[in-house]
Design a protein around this motif. Structure first.
Motif, PDB file in Angstrom:
ATOM      1  N   LEU A   1       1.611  -2.166   6.438  1.00 42.76           N
ATOM      2  CA  LEU A   1       2.001  -2.931   5.253  1.00 42.76           C
ATOM      3  C   LEU A   1       3.337  -3.621   5.500  1.00 42.76           C
ATOM      4  N   VAL A   2       3.367  -4.923   5.253  1.00 43.46           N
ATOM      5  CA  VAL A   2       4.609  -5.693   5.352  1.00 43.46           C
ATOM      6  C   VAL A   2       5.093  -5.955   3.926  1.00 43.46           C
TER       7      VAL A   2
ATOM      8  N   TYR B   1      -9.345   1.223  -2.293  1.00 43.49           N
ATOM      9  CA  TYR B   1      -8.560   1.109  -3.527  1.00 43.49           C
ATOM     10  C   TYR B   1      -9.001   2.176  -4.530  1.00 43.49           C
ATOM     11  N   ARG B   2     -10.309   2.318  -4.731  1.00 42.03           N
ATOM     12  CA  ARG B   2     -10.815   3.324  -5.682  1.00 42.03           C
ATOM     13  C   ARG B   2     -10.370   4.737  -5.289  1.00 42.03           C
TER      14      ARG B   2
ATOM     15  N   LEU C   1      -2.654   1.829   1.639  1.00 47.52           N
ATOM     16  CA  LEU C   1      -1.246   1.486   1.850  1.00 47.52           C
ATOM     17  C   LEU C   1      -0.708   0.662   0.682  1.00 47.52           C
ATOM     18  N   VAL C   2      -1.525  -0.260   0.191  1.00 45.99           N
ATOM     19  CA  VAL C   2      -1.092  -1.100  -0.932  1.00 45.99           C
ATOM     20  C   VAL C   2      -0.916  -0.265  -2.192  1.00 45.99           C
ATOM     21  N   VAL C   3      -1.927   0.536  -2.519  1.00 46.09           N
ATOM     22  CA  VAL C   3      -1.857   1.345  -3.741  1.00 46.09           C
ATOM     23  C   VAL C   3      -0.683   2.316  -3.680  1.00 46.09           C
ATOM     24  N   SER C   4      -0.502   2.959  -2.536  1.00 40.12           N
ATOM     25  CA  SER C   4       0.600   3.919  -2.389  1.00 40.12           C
ATOM     26  C   SER C   4       1.946   3.237  -2.584  1.00 40.12           C
ATOM     27  N   HIS C   5       2.089   2.037  -2.036  1.00 43.88           N
ATOM     28  CA  HIS C   5       3.332   1.284  -2.182  1.00 43.88           C
ATOM     29  C   HIS C   5       3.595   0.953  -3.645  1.00 43.88           C
TER      30      HIS C   5
ATOM     31  N   THR D   1       0.229  -4.301 -14.484  1.00 50.01           N
ATOM     32  CA  THR D   1       1.602  -4.581 -14.029  1.00 50.01           C
ATOM     33  C   THR D   1       1.621  -4.986 -12.557  1.00 50.01           C
ATOM     34  N   ALA D   2       0.489  -4.767 -11.854  1.00 50.71           N
ATOM     35  CA  ALA D   2       0.399  -5.138 -10.441  1.00 50.71           C
ATOM     36  C   ALA D   2      -1.037  -5.536 -10.117  1.00 50.71           C
ATOM     37  N   ILE D   3      -1.178  -6.506  -9.212  1.00 53.59           N
ATOM     38  CA  ILE D   3      -2.491  -6.966  -8.763  1.00 53.59           C
ATOM     39  C   ILE D   3      -2.554  -6.860  -7.247  1.00 53.59           C
ATOM     40  N   PHE D   4      -3.614  -6.215  -6.771  1.00 51.18           N
ATOM     41  CA  PHE D   4      -3.895  -6.136  -5.340  1.00 51.18           C
ATOM     42  C   PHE D   4      -5.025  -7.117  -5.044  1.00 51.18           C
TER      43      PHE D   4
END
Length: 343
Positions: free
Chosen positions: A332-333, A210-211, A172-176, A248-251
């Protein structure tokens, strides 16, 4: 002057006399046993309240139960675990059970001391939250006392489990982030090398999710291994910011990790999401605070705790029932910490 005589402890005999019933009747009410009428239960409860009677836990244990539940937390500094605890205590609020806490300190030796102490004190059941102990140790604990394990994805015939779908949560995070236009997305994971924990623990499954998601979108994964702590997030972010090509982004694998990332970014003079987008996992209370406004995966901590307490009560009543695994679906919020890539 002689010391005053301490007040005598109220006994079951005193309660029986005050309620004008037999001690056997009082015992039945205390044990919730069959054979006590509603009127008798009301009389005994009224006498207990008026006299301030407190049954000895040790004596209750000799009769079969102490009405105590032990909950082991890995780290009291992580704000997600109190939310699980809230769910446990809310489910037990309508029962006679009281919760006692112990911290495992993310170590097998400390976990063994805590669980053995809880068993030695006759607790009726245990909820172990994200334990790092071996499967063998967990099954020995469950053989001694009804046990529910939270956060371990492996199934066992000895204990019940409650888990979040961590692979889905990571996706959900990666897709967002991909949907916002990010291509250089880094992940800060909790480092572990034990084969069983790698297969079962949430941190490993989130990294795996994530991978998978990065491959699905045709992107190259970028993982920094530290720990699920504030310091781990800080160190991971410092490592990422030292690279020639900064993500550009960190999860962050947990909200507590994201707090360390925010500190490192602030020290570097970078802001979220203007320079770097940031997402966490757990949707803890501080993620919603306006100055933070952290995009985070909600794995419903209270619901996890509620299910754990429900399974434990069922296990206490029936030790022979088949074990169960409850897997909850995260959501995901989205908040202000994620946005389109800079530039």
């Amino acid at each position: 002057m002689p010391a005053p005589t301490p007040p005598r402890r109220v006994t079951i005999v005193d309660v029986a006399r005050h309620a004008q019933v037999s001690t056997t009747a009082v015992s039945k009410v205390l044990r919730g046993a069959y054979g006590a009428s509603p009127e008798m239960r009301a009389k005994v409860r009224r006498a207990i309240e008026e006299l301030g009677y407190r049954p000895l836990a040790a004596a209750r244990g000799l009769r079969g139960r102490t009405y105590t539940v032990g909950v082991m937390l890995p780290d009291i500094r992580n704000p997600f675990f109190p939310e699980v605890l809230d769910g446990i205590t809310a489910r037990l609020a309508a029962t006679e059970y009281q919760v006692f806490l112990g911290t495992g300190c993310n170590g097998e030796a400390a976990e063994a001391r805590v669980t053995e102490a809880m068993i030695d004190r006759g607790m009726d059941g245990l909820v172990l939250i994200a334990p790092v102990s071996s499967r063998g140790h967990l099954e020995r604990v469950a053989a001694a006392v009804p046990t529910v394990v939270v956060g371990r994805h492996g199934r066992s015939d000895a204990y019940d489990t409650v888990v979040d779908d961590d692979v889905l949560g990571a996706r959900l995070v990666v897709s967002h982030l991909v949907g916002l236009g990010h291509r250089r997305i880094a992940h800060i994971e909790h480092h572990d090398t034990d084969p069983t924990r790698v297969a079962e623990m949430p941190n490993s499954l989130r990294a795996d999710g994530y991978r998978r998601a990065m491959r699905e979108f045709g992107l190259v994964d970028d993982i920094v291994s530290t720990s699920y702590t504030h310091q781990g997030g800080y160190d991971g972010a410092r490592e990422l910011l030292a690279r020639v090509e900064v993500p550009t982004a960190i999860f962050a694998g947990a909200d507590i990790v994201a707090m360390g990332v925010l500190q490192a970014l602030d020290e570097a003079g970078l802001s979220v999401p203007h320079h770097i987008s940031l997402a966490g996992y757990d949707n803890t209370a501080f993620a919603a605070l306006s100055p933070i406004s952290l995009t985070s995966v909600d794995q419903a901590g209270r619901q996890i705790g509620d299910n754990a307490a429900r399974l434990l009560l069922e296990r206490v009543e029936d030790r022979g029932k088949g074990t169960e695994q409850v897997k909850l679906e995260p959501g995901l919020v989205v908040r202000r910490s994620t946005g389109v890539p800079a530039g």
